[in-house]
Enzyme design. Structure first.
Site, PDB file in Angstrom:
ATOM      1  N   LYS A  22     -13.426 -48.762  -8.043  1.00 17.29           N
ATOM      2  CA  LYS A  22     -14.646 -48.064  -7.617  1.00 17.29           C
ATOM      3  C   LYS A  22     -15.148 -48.618  -6.290  1.00 17.29           C
ATOM      4  CE  LYS A  22     -17.876 -46.953 -10.738  1.00 17.29           C
ATOM      5  NZ  LYS A  22     -18.948 -47.265 -11.686  1.00 17.29           N
TER       6      LYS A  22
ATOM      7  N   CYS B 151     -28.204 -39.840 -20.186  1.00 15.98           N
ATOM      8  CA  CYS B 151     -29.580 -40.356 -20.254  1.00 15.98           C
ATOM      9  C   CYS B 151     -30.361 -39.857 -21.465  1.00 15.98           C
ATOM     10  CB  CYS B 151     -30.328 -39.991 -18.977  1.00 15.98           C
ATOM     11  SG  CYS B 151     -29.700 -40.875 -17.551  1.00 15.98           S
TER      12      CYS B 151
ATOM     13  N   THR C  48     -32.664 -48.112 -17.110  1.00 19.03           N
ATOM     14  CA  THR C  48     -33.573 -47.760 -18.205  1.00 19.03           C
ATOM     15  C   THR C  48     -33.373 -48.767 -19.336  1.00 19.03           C
ATOM     16  OG1 THR C  48     -33.360 -45.462 -17.576  1.00 19.03           O
ATOM     17  CG2 THR C  48     -34.242 -45.892 -19.779  1.00 19.03           C
TER      18      THR C  48
ATOM     19  N   LEU D  96     -33.988 -40.160 -11.036  1.00 23.77           N
ATOM     20  CA  LEU D  96     -33.114 -39.160 -10.411  1.00 23.77           C
ATOM     21  C   LEU D  96     -32.360 -38.336 -11.454  1.00 23.77           C
ATOM     22  CD1 LEU D  96     -29.832 -39.968 -10.431  1.00 23.77           C
ATOM     23  CD2 LEU D  96     -30.583 -41.616  -8.766  1.00 23.77           C
TER      24      LEU D  96
ATOM     25  N   LEU E 146     -37.597 -25.212 -20.149  1.00 28.60           N
ATOM     26  CA  LEU E 146     -37.730 -24.347 -21.324  1.00 28.60           C
ATOM     27  C   LEU E 146     -36.536 -23.397 -21.406  1.00 28.60           C
ATOM     28  CD1 LEU E 146     -41.479 -23.249 -21.676  1.00 28.60           C
ATOM     29  CD2 LEU E 146     -40.194 -24.873 -23.081  1.00 28.60           C
TER      30      LEU E 146
ATOM     31  N   ARG F 268     -20.430 -37.283 -20.162  1.00 27.04           N
ATOM     32  CA  ARG F 268     -20.959 -38.107 -21.256  1.00 27.04           C
ATOM     33  C   ARG F 268     -21.798 -37.224 -22.191  1.00 27.04           C
ATOM     34  NH1 ARG F 268     -23.760 -42.816 -17.957  1.00 27.04           N
ATOM     35  NH2 ARG F 268     -24.009 -41.076 -16.499  1.00 27.04           N
TER      36      ARG F 268
HETATM   37  C1  UDX Z   1     -32.445 -36.788 -16.841  1.00 24.06           C
HETATM   38  C2  UDX Z   1     -33.892 -36.734 -16.298  1.00 24.06           C
HETATM   39  O1  UDX Z   1     -34.199 -35.403 -15.890  1.00 24.06           O
HETATM   40  C3  UDX Z   1     -34.031 -37.695 -15.131  1.00 24.06           C
HETATM   41  O2  UDX Z   1     -35.364 -37.700 -14.658  1.00 24.06           O
HETATM   42  C4  UDX Z   1     -33.640 -39.068 -15.606  1.00 24.06           C
HETATM   43  O3  UDX Z   1     -33.707 -39.981 -14.537  1.00 24.06           O
HETATM   44  C5  UDX Z   1     -32.246 -39.073 -16.191  1.00 24.06           C
HETATM   45  O4  UDX Z   1     -32.132 -38.116 -17.231  1.00 24.06           O
HETATM   46  P1  UDX Z   1     -30.111 -35.759 -16.075  1.00 24.06           P
HETATM   47  O5  UDX Z   1     -29.509 -36.434 -17.268  1.00 24.06           O
HETATM   48  O6  UDX Z   1     -29.403 -35.836 -14.763  1.00 24.06           O
HETATM   49  O7  UDX Z   1     -31.590 -36.318 -15.819  1.00 24.06           O
HETATM   50  O8  UDX Z   1     -30.218 -34.206 -16.461  1.00 24.06           O
HETATM   51  P2  UDX Z   1     -31.355 -33.103 -16.676  1.00 24.06           P
HETATM   52  O9  UDX Z   1     -31.399 -32.211 -15.528  1.00 24.06           O
HETATM   53  O10 UDX Z   1     -32.627 -33.712 -17.130  1.00 24.06           O
HETATM   54  O11 UDX Z   1     -30.713 -32.297 -17.890  1.00 24.06           O
HETATM   55  C6  UDX Z   1     -30.435 -32.929 -19.139  1.00 24.06           C
HETATM   56  C7  UDX Z   1     -29.798 -31.988 -20.100  1.00 24.06           C
HETATM   57  O12 UDX Z   1     -30.745 -31.042 -20.571  1.00 24.06           O
HETATM   58  C8  UDX Z   1     -28.619 -31.185 -19.584  1.00 24.06           C
HETATM   59  O13 UDX Z   1     -27.594 -31.194 -20.553  1.00 24.06           O
HETATM   60  C9  UDX Z   1     -29.182 -29.795 -19.395  1.00 24.06           C
HETATM   61  O14 UDX Z   1     -28.207 -28.797 -19.541  1.00 24.06           O
HETATM   62  C10 UDX Z   1     -30.213 -29.736 -20.511  1.00 24.06           C
HETATM   63  N1  UDX Z   1     -31.336 -28.799 -20.282  1.00 24.06           N
HETATM   64  C11 UDX Z   1     -32.164 -28.973 -19.226  1.00 24.06           C
HETATM   65  C12 UDX Z   1     -31.546 -27.746 -21.159  1.00 24.06           C
HETATM   66  O15 UDX Z   1     -30.817 -27.582 -22.146  1.00 24.06           O
HETATM   67  N2  UDX Z   1     -32.598 -26.905 -20.942  1.00 24.06           N
HETATM   68  C13 UDX Z   1     -33.450 -27.056 -19.897  1.00 24.06           C
HETATM   69  O16 UDX Z   1     -34.377 -26.249 -19.778  1.00 24.06           O
HETATM   70  C14 UDX Z   1     -33.220 -28.121 -19.009  1.00 24.06           C
END
Ligand code: UDX
Length: 439
Positions: free
Chosen positions: A35, A264, A121, A150, A254, A334
């Site tokens: 990496k 996360c 986290t 992020l 939503l 993941r």
């Molecule tokens: C998340 C948080 O948003 C971010 O602030 C934190 O730092 C890390 O975790 P991330 O894991 O990159 O970020 O993805 P995110 O955009 O939050 O989406 C998470 C999951 O929720 C995805 O699988 C997405 O498909 C799902 N999702 C999101 C839904 O099913 N419905 C929605 O309306 C929004």
């Protein structure tokens, strides 16, 4: 300012290059030699829009380098901890071994006046414990907690233009010094008027887990409504639009469908529950268990729906799965709901072909028993059903007329409520989605 970033994954690598963009001199440290080599050669080890250009610019400036040797962090004033805290195998709690190892090695090179800044986290209480360790080993060194919010897919923009800065600080006078150092690191962000929350360690740690728990709850709320819509014949998409017009509720997060995955949200809500249990406050978070359950049920429902449209049996049916990443604009698989569903379909006898614009290499490595195709057309060749499981823009732009010539049966299951129902039905497809009526 001279800065080190320990851990060069999605968070750390983007953070390191972003700090160079803000004018600093940065060394990124990671134990993963391939990496580090890739990053040093300006090749991103993961897919993240905008990162390759940012990394290239940062390396060309001569102010960014990567190393596997933590001794290269010596001489930096601020040291960001960006290592992962995955879920422990067989337990809800977070695996803290990478954080522990990073701090153990970092204290060997710290000097009085240095500031360690946690971004990972972590369970609430970690920062206080690490601060003792740091100041015990290196008197005069300090620790702050500065959670990162992020989103993958928007990591560069979220790092350079965050919507808030949260500093968890020790008591004064160290707190004041640490704050001044952080303000200097983030000077352009601070002067842009970004809201700041200056607080203690425990609050800063909890801001992150509370935010992710809220987002997970919002998604599971609408997915619970989708279950009811399925039972009543109501339409969850219209329901979300309608309640989302209330700006106290808001339309974001939503989107009903297959639910949340990734590195996360799932592990953060579980680690939060585990920590609450340790603190004797587990009742406060029992609702998160239900949030998790609702989320996992969506995957099962998706498989049931696929079986339903395939005339009651998946045995020998050809199924195309569009999307493997846990969300679009990412190659992260993941806890990907898409791959989880694909595997269940295969276990029930379907011939499954999975495609994805960015996550095929990762998927092939982690899910070797699944079969993959390079393009949606290849995946859907003679398919009995097509499942959209990750809403990549290129899949939303597919022409249902042309695509209809590839498949055996024009049946589409929209796992993300993202396709235009009228367009697909207009082209002769049977359209099914979670939380919405069949035709
Ligand atoms: C998340 C948080 O948003 C971010 O602030 C934190 O730092 C890390 O975790 P991330 O894991 O990159 O970020 O993805 P995110 O955009 O939050 O989406 C998470 C999951 O929720 C995805 O699988 C997405 O498909 C799902 N999702 C999101 C839904 O099913 N419905 C929605 O309306 C929004």
């Amino acid at each position: 300012m001279k800065i080190s970033v320990i851990g060069c994954g999605y968070l750390g690598a983007v953070h390191a290059a972003s700090m160079v963009e803000l004018g600093h001199e940065v060394v990124g440290i990671d134990v993963d030699q391939p990496k580090v080599e890739a990053l040093q050669q300006a090749t991103p080890p993961f897919y993240e829009p905008g990162f390759e250009a940012l990394l290239g610019r940062a390396l060309a400036s001569g102010r960014l380098r990567f190393s596997t040797d933590v001794r290269d962090a010596a001489g930096s004033i601020v040291h960001f901890l960006c290592v992962g805290t995955p879920q422990k195998r067989g337990e809800y709690a977070a695996d803290m071994r990478y954080v522990e190892a990073a701090v153990e090695s970092l204290v060997q090179v710290l000097a009085p006046g240095d500031l360690v800044v946690g971004k990972s986290t972590v369970p609430v209480g970690t920062a206080a414990r690490l601060a003792e360790l740091v100041t015990g080993k290196v008197p005069g060194a300090m620790l702050a907690w500065n959670p990162e919010f992020l989103r993958e897919g928007y990591a560069v923009a979220d790092t350079l233009h965050p919507d808030r800065l949260v500093y968890g600080l020790p008591a004064d006078p160290e707190g004041e010094t640490a704050r001044a150092l952080l303000d200097e690191v983030y000077a352009p962000i601070v002067s842009a008027g970004t809201p700041q929350v200056i607080t203690d360690y425990a609050t800063a740690e909890m801001v992150k887990t509370a935010a992710n728990s809220f987002l997970a709850t919002k998604i599971s709320f609408i997915n619970a409504m989708a279950e009811l819509c399925e039972a009543t014949g109501a339409d969850v998409k219209q329901l979300a639009d309608a309640i989302g017009h209330d700006d106290r509720i808001g339309r974001k997060f939503l989107n009903a469908g297959l639910g949340f995955g990734g590195g996360c949200l799932p592990k953060d809500i579980r680690a939060f529950m585990a920590r609450a249990g340790e603190l004797g406050a587990d009742q406060a978070l029992t609702f998160l268990r239900e949030v998790d359950n609702i989320n996992m049920r969506r995957r099962i429902r998706m498989v049931e729906l696929a079986r339903e449209v395939c005339d009651g049996s998946l045995l020998g049916k050809r199924v195309a799965v569009l999307g493997a990443a846990f969300k679009p604009e990412s190659d992260d698989i993941r806890d990907s709901p898409a791959l989880n569903v694909a595997a269940q379909l295969q276990l029930q006898g379907a011939v499954v072909l999975v495609t994805d614009p960015a996550a095929l290499d990762n998927s092939r490595r982690e899910w070797p028993h699944l079969d993959f195709a390079e393009t949606p057309e290849e995946a859907a060749d003679r398919a009995d059903a097509v499942l959209l499981l990750t809403e990549w823009p290129q899949y939303l732009e597919l022409d249902p007329v042309a695509f209809g010539r590839v498949v055996r049966k024009k049946r589409v299951l929209d796992g993300r409520n993202a396709l235009s129902r009228t367009t697909w039905e207009g082209a002769g497809w049977t359209y099914r989605a979670l939380g919405r009526r069949g035709t």
